[in-house]
Design a protein around this motif. Structure first.
Motif, PDB file in Angstrom:
ATOM      1  N   ASN A 200      -5.670  12.157   5.795  1.00 46.41           N
ATOM      2  CA  ASN A 200      -4.336  11.617   6.070  1.00 46.41           C
ATOM      3  C   ASN A 200      -3.565  11.614   4.745  1.00 46.41           C
ATOM      4  N   LEU A 201      -2.629  12.569   4.615  1.00 45.43           N
ATOM      5  CA  LEU A 201      -1.918  12.728   3.345  1.00 45.43           C
ATOM      6  C   LEU A 201      -1.002  11.551   3.036  1.00 45.43           C
ATOM      7  N   GLY A 202      -0.491  10.903   4.063  1.00 47.65           N
ATOM      8  CA  GLY A 202       0.329   9.717   3.824  1.00 47.65           C
ATOM      9  C   GLY A 202      -0.472   8.627   3.138  1.00 47.65           C
ATOM     10  N   ASP A 203      -1.689   8.420   3.607  1.00 49.39           N
ATOM     11  CA  ASP A 203      -2.567   7.418   3.004  1.00 49.39           C
ATOM     12  C   ASP A 203      -2.917   7.804   1.569  1.00 49.39           C
ATOM     13  N   MET A 204      -3.186   9.093   1.342  1.00 52.62           N
ATOM     14  CA  MET A 204      -3.539   9.536  -0.007  1.00 52.62           C
ATOM     15  C   MET A 204      -2.348   9.405  -0.953  1.00 52.62           C
ATOM     16  N   SER A 205      -1.143   9.623  -0.450  1.00 47.52           N
ATOM     17  CA  SER A 205       0.056   9.465  -1.286  1.00 47.52           C
ATOM     18  C   SER A 205       0.206   8.021  -1.741  1.00 47.52           C
ATOM     19  N   ARG A 206      -0.017   7.104  -0.829  1.00 41.97           N
ATOM     20  CA  ARG A 206       0.097   5.679  -1.196  1.00 41.97           C
ATOM     21  C   ARG A 206      -0.967   5.290  -2.217  1.00 41.97           C
ATOM     22  N   ARG A 207      -2.169   5.832  -2.057  1.00 43.94           N
ATOM     23  CA  ARG A 207      -3.240   5.512  -3.005  1.00 43.94           C
ATOM     24  C   ARG A 207      -2.971   6.139  -4.367  1.00 43.94           C
ATOM     25  N   ALA A 208      -2.343   7.319  -4.378  1.00 47.35           N
ATOM     26  CA  ALA A 208      -1.986   7.943  -5.651  1.00 47.35           C
ATOM     27  C   ALA A 208      -0.974   7.079  -6.400  1.00 47.35           C
ATOM     28  N   ALA A 209      -0.071   6.447  -5.651  1.00 48.60           N
ATOM     29  CA  ALA A 209       0.924   5.563  -6.277  1.00 48.60           C
ATOM     30  C   ALA A 209       0.244   4.389  -6.979  1.00 48.60           C
ATOM     31  N   VAL A 210      -0.870   3.938  -6.428  1.00 48.55           N
ATOM     32  CA  VAL A 210      -1.618   2.848  -7.066  1.00 48.55           C
ATOM     33  C   VAL A 210      -2.169   3.304  -8.420  1.00 48.55           C
ATOM     34  N   TYR A 211      -2.649   4.536  -8.485  1.00 46.81           N
ATOM     35  CA  TYR A 211      -3.123   5.083  -9.763  1.00 46.81           C
ATOM     36  C   TYR A 211      -1.995   5.083 -10.794  1.00 46.81           C
ATOM     37  N   VAL A 212      -0.823   5.569 -10.371  1.00 47.76           N
ATOM     38  CA  VAL A 212       0.315   5.629 -11.299  1.00 47.76           C
ATOM     39  C   VAL A 212       0.655   4.223 -11.797  1.00 47.76           C
ATOM     40  N   ASP A 213       0.657   3.262 -10.903  1.00 51.56           N
ATOM     41  CA  ASP A 213       0.965   1.878 -11.273  1.00 51.56           C
ATOM     42  C   ASP A 213      -0.021   1.364 -12.320  1.00 51.56           C
ATOM     43  N   LYS A 214      -1.303   1.633 -12.103  1.00 47.95           N
ATOM     44  CA  LYS A 214      -2.315   1.166 -13.060  1.00 47.95           C
ATOM     45  C   LYS A 214      -2.135   1.815 -14.423  1.00 47.95           C
ATOM     46  N   ILE A 215      -1.818   3.120 -14.420  1.00 47.28           N
ATOM     47  CA  ILE A 215      -1.642   3.833 -15.686  1.00 47.28           C
ATOM     48  C   ILE A 215      -0.420   3.313 -16.432  1.00 47.28           C
ATOM     49  N   LEU A 216       0.679   3.077 -15.718  1.00 50.31           N
ATOM     50  CA  LEU A 216       1.885   2.554 -16.359  1.00 50.31           C
ATOM     51  C   LEU A 216       1.664   1.145 -16.911  1.00 50.31           C
ATOM     52  N   LYS A 217       0.654   0.449 -16.371  1.00 52.07           N
ATOM     53  CA  LYS A 217       0.332  -0.893 -16.866  1.00 52.07           C
ATOM     54  C   LYS A 217      -0.739  -0.866 -17.948  1.00 52.07           C
ATOM     55  N   GLY A 218      -1.142   0.346 -18.369  1.00 57.13           N
ATOM     56  CA  GLY A 218      -2.046   0.440 -19.511  1.00 57.13           C
ATOM     57  C   GLY A 218      -3.411   1.039 -19.255  1.00 57.13           C
TER      58      GLY A 218
END
Length: 261
Positions: A200-218
């Motif tokens: 489910n690419l929609g689900d994977m897109s949302r999970r990828a956003a979590v990675y970006v959030d973590k990286i932007l937070k350090g």
């Protein structure tokens, strides 16, 4: 947000990735294995999150799923061609000879041989004869369909980028040949193939956003394990089924996540 799109021309990916590096973005998000490899070659410092990519260890994108190392992490997908074949046989029990359309250039080392061996074993268990047909250039699709053996009455398509970009043409050619076709990923059902199964690419897109959030937070990509998919979807195109004169078994329809009318 800086967007770059190769518009179906993968040879443009290296320059697009270099352009993002020159723009000094904070994180690069990629879709697909070729885009991920292009970004990785363009920078070893800017964090890269791949939305979906395959064979990431075999192709050297990450060191391992648990410890990716370097500046790249994200979400990988599992090859589901065997499952597609199984579902296609369930949808159309009369299938006896199936073509496996694939791009051999996407497989590193001996992975292609292992994949074909697994597909042949799965087909044999279903009393199906499997014919692998290779396509590495979208301009060669018509010729590839001409290579299908006599008696071919089914088609399974892998999720290679060259085939995804040509999904609509594949859907048209399959319908012209009156072939029930199943692809790995919803793109193929949307393009007119009989069915698709995959992440489910929609689900994977949302999970990828979590990675970006973590990286932007350090967080560092090297410390974020690569995730594998947890949600899959089965889609059946009933419009195509009607055009092919097929009736999908009720037991299978009851397990479908989405129906295209």
């Amino acid at each position: 947000m800086e967007y770059r799109w190769a518009e179906g021309h993968p040879d443009r990916l290296p320059e697009l990735a270099a352009d993002l590096v020159r723009a000094h973005v904070d994180v690069i998000v990629t879709g697909g294995t070729p885009a991920t490899m292009a970004a990785r070659q363009a920078t070893q410092t800017i964090p890269i999150v791949f939305l979906v990519a395959g064979q990431v260890v075999e192709k050297g994108i990450v060191r391992s799923l648990g410890r990716p190392g370097g500046n790249v992490t994200g979400l990988t997908f599992q090859a589901g061609h065997g499952k597609v074949l199984q579902l296609l046989k369930e949808a159309v029990p009369t299938i006896t000879r199936v073509v496996f359309l694939h791009d051999p250039t996407t497989y590193p080392g001996d992975v292609l041989g292992n994949t074909l061996k697994s597909m042949h074993s799965g087909a044999q268990a279903l009393n199906v004869v499997l014919q692998p047909v290779a396509v590495s250039d979208p301009n060669g699709l018509a010729q590839a369909f001409a290579e299908f053996g006599r008696g071919t009455n089914g088609l399974v398509i892998e999720t290679a980028s060259v085939l995804l970009m040509s999904a609509e043409q594949i859907g048209r050619l399959a319908l012209q040949r009156r072939l029930p076709a199943g692809g790995h990923g919803r793109t193929f059902a949307d393009a007119g193939c009989l069915m698709s199964y995959g992440e489910n690419l929609g689900d994977m897109s949302r999970r990828a956003a979590v990675y970006v959030d973590k990286i932007l937070k350090g967080a560092k990509p090297a410390d974020l394990p690569v995730e594998q998919p947890t949600k899959f979807e089965l889609i059946i195109n009933l419009k195509t089924a009607k055009a092919l004169g097929l009736t999908i078994p009720p037991a299978l329809l009851g397990r479908v996540d989405e129906v295209i009318q």
